[in-house]
Motif scaffolding. Structure first.
Motif, PDB file in Angstrom:
ATOM      1  N   GLU A  89     -38.082  50.720  11.264  1.00 38.74           N
ATOM      2  CA  GLU A  89     -36.817  50.783  10.705  1.00 38.74           C
ATOM      3  C   GLU A  89     -35.843  50.104  11.665  1.00 38.74           C
ATOM      4  N   ASP A  90     -35.763  50.312  12.863  1.00 42.30           N
ATOM      5  CA  ASP A  90     -34.647  49.852  13.826  1.00 42.30           C
ATOM      6  C   ASP A  90     -34.980  48.501  14.399  1.00 42.30           C
ATOM      7  N   LYS A  92     -35.305  44.998  13.859  1.00 46.79           N
ATOM      8  CA  LYS A  92     -35.237  43.791  13.029  1.00 46.79           C
ATOM      9  C   LYS A  92     -35.973  42.438  13.202  1.00 46.79           C
ATOM     10  N   ASP A  93     -35.781  42.132  14.588  1.00 49.19           N
ATOM     11  CA  ASP A  93     -36.432  40.676  14.891  1.00 49.19           C
ATOM     12  C   ASP A  93     -38.004  40.714  14.827  1.00 49.19           C
TER      13      ASP A  93
END
Ligand code: ZN
Ligand code: FE
Ligand code: FE
Length: 164
Positions: A89-90, A92-93
């Motif tokens: 979830e944390d 993004k890349d």
């Protein structure tokens, strides 16, 4: 269930890995979907197929010991999966996420290696010669899956993540 001896402990631990393998059959497809590196997708897909075989092998062990297959919730795996989901979830890349997925997958492989290593040694002590080889077969596949992930991390994914 009271544990009176090593045989009981063996059965309780077998129930633990039975839970783990069945749960991973459901969880690994999510990791495959989240991975970007085709090499990583392939590696996890390959291990998903092996994991399905691991489930049936444990069922064979229960049968060989004249027991019905029973799963017992593994709180350790639940914790590892919770952390994995948090990181998914944390992050993004996508390149960083690949590195995170390998890291999460390897914590699970190491848990399995610890469990199967113990079960195989206990099986020897308990004289379950027929199930020892089954446990060792799975143990070897867990170790191979772990090494493959290390190779993918070191040959491509970590560098790509560091550059992202
Ligand atoms: Zn497995
Ligand atoms: Fe456990
Ligand atoms: Fe595994």
């Amino acid at each position: 269930m009271p544990v009176a001896n090593l045989q009981d402990l063996f059965m309780e631990t077998l129930k633990d890995v039975y839970y783990v393998e069945k749960k991973l059959v459901k969880e690994l497809p999510k990791m495959i979907k989240k991975a970007s590196s085709p090499q990583l997708k392939d590696a996890i897909s390959g291990h998903l197929e092996e994991t399905q075989i691991h489930v049936t092998r444990i069922e064979d062990i229960f049968t060989a010991l004249n027991k019905k297959p029973v799963a017992k919730k593994c709180e350790a795996l639940e914790g590892l999966l919770e952390e994995a989901e948090e990181v998914i979830e944390d992050v993004k890349d996508p390149k960083t996420l690949d590195a995170a997925l390998i890291s999460s997958a390897q914590t699970v492989e190491h848990y399995e290696i610890a469990r199967y290593g113990t079960l195989a040694r206990w099986a020897v002590e308990l004289g379950h010669d027929d199930v020892t080889s089954i446990l060792e077969e799975t143990l070897a596949e867990e170790k191979a899956a772990d090494s493959k992930l290390t190779k993918i991390a070191e040959s491509a994914v970590n560098q790509a993540a560091a550059a992202a």
